[in-house]
Motif scaffolding. Structure first.
Motif, PDB file in Angstrom:
ATOM      1  N   ARG A  19       6.146   6.368   3.812  1.00 46.12           N
ATOM      2  CA  ARG A  19       5.093   7.038   4.576  1.00 46.12           C
ATOM      3  C   ARG A  19       5.449   8.514   4.769  1.00 46.12           C
ATOM      4  O   ARG A  19       6.610   8.912   4.645  1.00 46.12           O
ATOM      5  CB  ARG A  19       4.928   6.385   5.951  1.00 46.12           C
ATOM      6  N   ALA A  62       0.824  -1.202   0.000  1.00 45.52           N
ATOM      7  CA  ALA A  62       0.000   0.000   0.000  1.00 45.52           C
ATOM      8  C   ALA A  62       0.861   1.255   0.000  1.00 45.52           C
ATOM      9  O   ALA A  62       2.048   1.216   0.352  1.00 45.52           O
ATOM     10  CB  ALA A  62      -0.908  -0.011   1.242  1.00 45.52           C
ATOM     11  N   ASP A  63       0.263   2.371  -0.382  1.00 47.49           N
ATOM     12  CA  ASP A  63       0.950   3.655  -0.296  1.00 47.49           C
ATOM     13  C   ASP A  63       1.434   3.871   1.142  1.00 47.49           C
ATOM     14  O   ASP A  63       0.703   3.594   2.105  1.00 47.49           O
ATOM     15  CB  ASP A  63       0.012   4.802  -0.665  1.00 47.49           C
ATOM     16  N   GLY A  64       2.646   4.386   1.273  1.00 48.57           N
ATOM     17  CA  GLY A  64       3.164   4.711   2.595  1.00 48.57           C
ATOM     18  C   GLY A  64       3.375   3.519   3.499  1.00 48.57           C
ATOM     19  O   GLY A  64       3.246   3.619   4.717  1.00 48.57           O
ATOM     20  N   GLU A  98       7.717   4.533  -7.898  1.00 51.91           N
ATOM     21  CA  GLU A  98       7.208   3.463  -7.033  1.00 51.91           C
ATOM     22  C   GLU A  98       7.821   3.518  -5.637  1.00 51.91           C
ATOM     23  O   GLU A  98       7.103   3.401  -4.629  1.00 51.91           O
ATOM     24  CB  GLU A  98       7.460   2.110  -7.686  1.00 51.91           C
ATOM     25  N   TRP A 111       9.045   6.056  -4.117  1.00 51.42           N
ATOM     26  CA  TRP A 111       8.538   7.250  -3.437  1.00 51.42           C
ATOM     27  C   TRP A 111       7.118   6.997  -2.918  1.00 51.42           C
ATOM     28  O   TRP A 111       6.769   7.412  -1.811  1.00 51.42           O
ATOM     29  CB  TRP A 111       8.561   8.436  -4.392  1.00 51.42           C
ATOM     30  N   ARG A 112       6.310   6.289  -3.678  1.00 50.65           N
ATOM     31  CA  ARG A 112       4.950   5.948  -3.255  1.00 50.65           C
ATOM     32  C   ARG A 112       4.941   5.139  -1.972  1.00 50.65           C
ATOM     33  O   ARG A 112       4.047   5.292  -1.120  1.00 50.65           O
ATOM     34  CB  ARG A 112       4.258   5.147  -4.378  1.00 50.65           C
ATOM     35  N   LEU A 113       5.938   4.290  -1.796  1.00 47.56           N
ATOM     36  CA  LEU A 113       5.958   3.371  -0.660  1.00 47.56           C
ATOM     37  C   LEU A 113       6.394   4.019   0.653  1.00 47.56           C
ATOM     38  O   LEU A 113       6.222   3.428   1.719  1.00 47.56           O
ATOM     39  CB  LEU A 113       6.896   2.196  -0.969  1.00 47.56           C
ATOM     40  N   LYS A 119       9.738  12.453   3.268  1.00 48.71           N
ATOM     41  CA  LYS A 119       8.453  12.712   2.608  1.00 48.71           C
ATOM     42  C   LYS A 119       7.592  13.619   3.468  1.00 48.71           C
ATOM     43  O   LYS A 119       7.374  13.349   4.646  1.00 48.71           O
ATOM     44  CB  LYS A 119       7.721  11.381   2.352  1.00 48.71           C
TER      45      LYS A 119
END
Length: 219
Positions: free
Chosen positions: A130, A99-101, A124, A126-128, A218
């Motif tokens: 949190r 899932a994201d983060g 990808e 960066w999406r992971l 982030k």
């Protein structure tokens, strides 16, 4: 004119390539990677093993597409007695199921230059991360000309005296290193790729005579 990028295979998945890579002496480079990652604020194979040895709180999900590389990674993890903290899985880093983060920290070392379309893997990872977590990516930086490539190869992949078998091993490792330099990105290329993600240019910089590093917490 800048040296053009020359792609190499995305997946190093022959037994010989895996053994040759595993036999390289990455101790100094890996130690610096861990020093810099931990210094960046992250408290989240060989780099995961080093991280787990330094901090008992660390748990790692380590992924790769190469079956032979994963088999060696699993043996290295088992030998280090860290099977309960490092999970190894065959997975495409450009499209993961998490899932994201999902992670406090996401790290990548010397993978980006293997990817034909690096924007996908950078987006990808960066999406992971949190919110409040850190992305830490380090890779080779493509030299400006062939003379600089030759200089780096001579410096960091010398052919020692020894038996024909030893020399052959080092010649293969030398070829792998040269191919990786030619497939690597420049700092300006990486900055352009991460700008649409909201990552500022100053998050990417040259950090050695042959590496660039991306470090970003982030928001």
């Amino acid at each position: 004119m800048a040296l053009p990028r020359t792609l190499e295979p995305e997946v190093m998945d022959t037994a010989e390539e895996a053994r040759d890579y595993d036999a390289m002496d990455h101790a100094q480079v890996n130690a610096r990677f861990c020093d810099d990652l931990l210094a960046s604020g992250a408290r989240p194979a060989l780099i995961p093993i080093e991280l787990c040895r330094r901090d008992p709180r660390v748990e790692v999900d380590a992924i790769d597409l190469a079956g032979h590389m994963l088999a060696l990674a699993e043996r290295n993890v088992a030998r280090a007695g860290l099977g309960g903290r490092i999970r190894v899985a065959r997975m495409d880093a450009k499209a993961t199921p998490w899932a994201d983060g999902a992670f406090d920290a996401v790290m990548s070392n010397s993978i980006v230059h293997h990817i034909p379309e690096p924007r996908r893997v950078l987006a990808e990872v960066w999406r992971l991360v949190r919110a409040g977590g850190v992305l830490f990516v380090r890779d080779l930086e493509r030299p400006s000309d062939a003379a600089r490539v030759a200089e780096l190869v001579t410096t960091y992949a010398p052919i020692p005296d020894g038996t024909p078998e030893v020399r052959a091993l080092h010649e293969r490792q030398r070829a792998l290193f040269e191919a990786s330099l030619l497939a690597a990105l420049t700092v300006d290329e990486v900055r352009a790729m991460v700008a649409p993600l909201g990552i500022p240019a100053d998050a990417v910089r040259s950090t050695s005579d042959r590496h660039w590093t991306l470090v970003r917490v982030k928001p």
